[in-house]
Design an enzyme around this catalytic site. Structure first.
Site, PDB file in Angstrom:
ATOM      1  N   GLU A  81       0.817  -1.227   0.000  1.00  0.00           N
ATOM      2  CA  GLU A  81       0.000   0.000   0.000  1.00  0.00           C
ATOM      3  C   GLU A  81       0.850   1.277   0.000  1.00  0.00           C
ATOM      4  OE1 GLU A  81      -3.018  -0.259   3.106  1.00  0.00           O
ATOM      5  OE2 GLU A  81      -4.096  -1.775   1.952  1.00  0.00           O
ATOM      6  N   GLU A 104      -5.485  -8.264  -0.714  1.00  0.00           N
ATOM      7  CA  GLU A 104      -6.189  -7.995   0.547  1.00  0.00           C
ATOM      8  C   GLU A 104      -7.653  -7.752   0.208  1.00  0.00           C
ATOM      9  OE1 GLU A 104      -4.743  -5.230   3.498  1.00  0.00           O
ATOM     10  OE2 GLU A 104      -2.659  -5.666   2.940  1.00  0.00           O
TER      11      GLU A 104
HETATM   12  O1  AHR Z   1      -5.152  -6.121   6.808  1.00  0.00           O
HETATM   13  C1  AHR Z   1      -5.077  -5.009   7.652  1.00  0.00           C
HETATM   14  C2  AHR Z   1      -4.371  -3.835   7.002  1.00  0.00           C
HETATM   15  O2  AHR Z   1      -5.160  -3.341   5.968  1.00  0.00           O
HETATM   16  C3  AHR Z   1      -3.051  -4.123   6.345  1.00  0.00           C
HETATM   17  O3  AHR Z   1      -1.985  -4.072   7.234  1.00  0.00           O
HETATM   18  C4  AHR Z   1      -2.939  -3.009   5.339  1.00  0.00           C
HETATM   19  O4  AHR Z   1      -2.178  -3.385   4.224  1.00  0.00           O
HETATM   20  C5  AHR Z   1      -4.363  -2.665   5.002  1.00  0.00           C
HETATM   21  O5  AHR Z   1      -4.600  -1.318   5.078  1.00  0.00           O
END
Ligand code: AHR
Length: 494
Positions: free
Chosen positions: A172, A291
């Site tokens: 990110e 994610e």
């Molecule tokens: O999964 C939780 C968090 O969400 C992770 O650390 C991050 O990459 C995202 O913002």
């Protein structure tokens, strides 16, 4: 309410890459410590890993696990997690304002991943670190030559290389919250150079470039186009991240959130192909949705957590039945794009926004979302069919026509499997035209329905779980089913 699905062998869209059923373990909250690893627990093996957790992870048949972060990654020194545990430094984890003991590092995590039958999707820190640390980590993990880093791995107890095939170039990096946040230009250049060096160490690895941390980021679009332009020739995938929530407590809109996911994926595919065309490239960049999940139940609680603890209970969403229905719709959406989404990671796996929870003094247990994920991961293997669907629809503030039916079919040498969600509060007639499939019988018709939409599971009672459905009729050309109101369904045909 009515819906129809037409299937045929001519409709094969893609072979499903098993990594679409990946997940994620970050060093944060209770994911690692008191999650997968708890040496003082009665279920721990001699390495300190909880076997009750391993058993549940194995039920999910997860082929790939992203590690070690997440936001944690962008301040992490991987060298802190190697060598004798007693010598490892305890550090501030600035991302989650916690303490990291480093008792678990790459060797321990590798051993755990082997036990649960998963490969590692390893991420390199491009926040506080860069090319050198990244290429050293590849050498440490994958090289069997007589060099400093590979011999250090041998000295630390692992003669054979870990042979990690999939690598993420940071996490990110578009997010202002990220340690070492970068502009698209800065990140695109760094990711390309780090990726080049990593592939010089091991040219068999595959690389994932950071896309946007959600489709709502103000830089979404510009970010993808810029970073892809810099790193197109070096990388293999671009990442997508997105979390969903029912903050407004509006069930109909909430269950339509998978249409957002659909648009997000279409948008990123279009940008990959735009850069391909611009560069006259023969190469195709695919997607790693590394994610995705539902995350909102724990937000308020997490504001009250004291900083600088080891393994604080953060992001511990307790999922209810409506979350399981949305999760089913999201997974179906990923499969609808199996021609381009090759990797996806349910974020996360244990305790932190997770299908599996642990009681530090008791047992591990399954959340509501465990079940649709488990059924798709176990039975959604093989080739996915393009869904030719007709369905009655409803309108929400964001979408004019949300189909009551969400469905996908998968075929392999053993069976044809249909996954379906009825988003509506009424029964839904579901007519399947089996086309050229000759169905000999229904092996299993499993459904989740009839629960209070806010019902949750806990350590003592997994109330929300699938059960058998017997309300269907079939012959060798068609299958007629009444899908229960608000239901998740899996139909396995012989
Ligand atoms: O999964 C939780 C968090 O969400 C992770 O650390 C991050 O990459 C995202 O913002």
């Amino acid at each position: 309410l009515q819906s129809k699905l037409k299937i045929s062998r001519d409709l094969i869209l893609a072979e499903i890459d098993p990594r679409i059923y990946g997940s994620f373990i970050e060093h944060m909250g209770r994911a690692v410590y008191t999650g997968i690893y708890q040496p003082n627990h009665s279920a721990a093996n001699e390495s300190g890993f909880r076997q009750d957790v391993m058993e549940l992870v194995k039920e999910l048949k997860i082929p790939l696990i992203r590690y070690p972060g997440g936001n944690f990654l962008s301040g992490y020194n991987w060298e802190d997690g190697i060598g004798p545990v007693s010598d490892r430094p305890k550090r501030l984890d600035l991302a989650w304002r916690s303490l990291e003991t480093n008792e678990v590092g790459i060797h321990e995590f590798y051993e755990w991943s082997q036990e649960v039958g998963a490969e590692i999707d390893m991420a390199v820190n491009l926040g506080t670190r860069g090319i050198d640390a990244a290429r050293n980590l590849v050498e440490y993990c994958n090289s069997d030559s007589d060099t400093y880093w590979s011999q250090l791995r041998v000295k630390n107890g692992h003669k054979e290389p870990f042979n990690i095939k999939t690598w993420c170039l940071g996490n990110e990096m578009d997010g202002p919250w990220q340690i070492g946040h970068k502009t698209a230009e800065e990140y695109g250049r760094l990711a390309n150079e780090a990726g080049k060096a990593m592939k010089l160490v091991d040219d068999s690895i595959e690389l994932v470039l950071c896309g946007s941390s959600s489709g709502q980021m103000p830089t979404f679009g510009d970010w993808e186009l810029t970073v892809l332009d810099h790193a197109y020739d070096t990388v293999d995938y671009i990442s997508l991240h997105q979390y969903y929530g029912n903050q407004d407590d509006n069930l109909a809109s909430y269950l339509a959130r998978s249409l957002d996911m659909d648009e997000f994926i279409n948008g990123v595919v279009a940008m990959c192909d735009a850069i391909k065309a611009k560069r006259h490239s023969k190469k195709e960049i695919n997607l790693s949705f590394d994610e995705w999940n539902i995350w909102y139940h724990s937000n308020e609680h997490d504001q009250t957590v004291k900083p600088w603890q080891v393994a604080p209970p953060i992001l511990e969403d307790h999922y209810n039945f409506e979350d399981a229905l949305l999760l089913g719709c999201l997974m179906i959406t990923l499969l609808k794009h199996a021609d381009r989404v090759k990797i996806a990671c349910l974020a996360q796996l244990v305790n932190v926004i997770a299908p599996i929870m642990t009681d530090p003094e008791g047992e591990a247990w399954r959340q509501t979302i465990f079940y649709p994920f488990m059924q798709m991961s176990n039975y959604g293997r093989g080739n996915v069919l393009t869904p030719l669907v007709e369905s009655d629809t409803y309108a929400t503030a964001d979408f004019e026509a949300v189909p009551f039916l969400e469905t996908i079919s998968v075929v392999n040498e053993n069976e044809l499997v249909i996954f379906a969600v009825n988003r509506g509060e009424e029964p839904l007639d579901f007519h399947v035209d089996l086309g050229d499939f000759v169905v000999k019988g229904i092996r299993e018709f499993s459904q989740m329905s009839g629960f209070d939409i806010k019902a949750v599971n806990d350590a003592r009672n997994e109330i929300v779980h699938p059960s058998e459905n017997i309300e269907y009729e079939w012959n060798d050309t068609k299958l007629d089913v009444k899908l229960a109101p608000l239901s998740w369904n899996m139909i396995r045909c012989e």
